[in-house]
Write an enzyme that holds these catalytic residues in place. Sequence first.
Site, PDB file in Angstrom:
ATOM      1  N   GLU A   1      40.751  34.226  35.854  1.00  0.00           N
ATOM      2  CA  GLU A   1      40.346  33.826  36.916  1.00  0.00           C
ATOM      3  C   GLU A   1      41.057  32.340  36.942  1.00  0.00           C
ATOM      4  O   GLU A   1      41.146  31.854  36.701  1.00  0.00           O
ATOM      5  CB  GLU A   1      39.014  33.799  36.704  1.00  0.00           C
ATOM      6  CG  GLU A   1      37.507  34.731  37.125  1.00  0.00           C
ATOM      7  CD  GLU A   1      37.426  35.981  38.128  1.00  0.00           C
ATOM      8  OE1 GLU A   1      38.020  34.855  38.890  1.00  0.00           O
ATOM      9  OE2 GLU A   1      36.618  36.739  37.764  1.00  0.00           O
ATOM     10  N   THR A   2      41.094  32.058  38.176  1.00  0.00           N
ATOM     11  CA  THR A   2      41.672  30.623  39.123  1.00  0.00           C
ATOM     12  C   THR A   2      40.415  30.075  40.285  1.00  0.00           C
ATOM     13  O   THR A   2      39.782  31.267  40.648  1.00  0.00           O
ATOM     14  CB  THR A   2      42.983  30.441  39.466  1.00  0.00           C
ATOM     15  OG1 THR A   2      44.221  30.911  38.991  1.00  0.00           O
ATOM     16  CG2 THR A   2      43.215  29.012  39.980  1.00  0.00           C
TER      17      THR A   2
END
Length: 268
Positions: A44-45
């Site tokens: 995830e970012t």
Amino acid sequence: MHTYIVDSFTDKPFQGNPAGVCLIENDLNDNQMLLIAKELGLSETAFVKKIEGEDLFSIRFFSPKMEMTLCGHATLASSKVLFERDKNLNKIHFKNIQNLDLIIRKEGEEIIMEFPIYDTVSSSVPSELLWALGLTSYINCECNQEYNILILEIEDPKTLSELRPDFEALYKSHDSINGVLVTSSSNKANFDFESRYFWPWSGTNEDPVTGGSHTFLAKYWSKRLGKTKMSSFQCSERSGFMEVELLNNSKMTIRSMAQIVFIGQLKI
């Protein structure tokens, strides 16, 4: 754009779950954020932007495959970055794409996140999925509808830690879920339950530590253990930990730590 990599749900670098954190000054479109998430290659970012109010920020989450509505470890990572950048900041309000108000506080090195509580409903599991996970039996199967995650409770934490799924077969075994979470009670002195999360349908093969899943795991295990405050261990290769507490029927807290391991600038 100031960009960070932060290991969440751990007190040691290179353990826990790494998340990207991008601090936005100029708006990005959805495709740009997805491309950046692919470039960083993490599960995830988070994309964080300051909005009106002293401690108010917008936050959006992208895996390398798609946008996610909520992500615990990227929220924790983003909080760590903002608290480190502003030592006078003690409280954060994050607004996600669902307009949820995620309230974050710090106490020393620990970060406490307020999250919603979600339910699970009884479900069934295809035999092909069990085979792909390497399981021959399970205690219970339920599903969380907000995340579209299948939950399998098994009896033995040793079996849980030793799972080596066939991810190609796992991906083919179901066509309508975002992930499968396998969980068991813990035999470790400091923990109540354990879990692992596999999501080749919407992210990477395995998420090392999954804060978002605890929005329903906490209630699930609270019913079984008769507790409202519990310690959770995610027994992936990197591993990680958190304390969860149900405050009422709709709100809970997740308490843990995070370590910044990379600071840089992303050119777009």
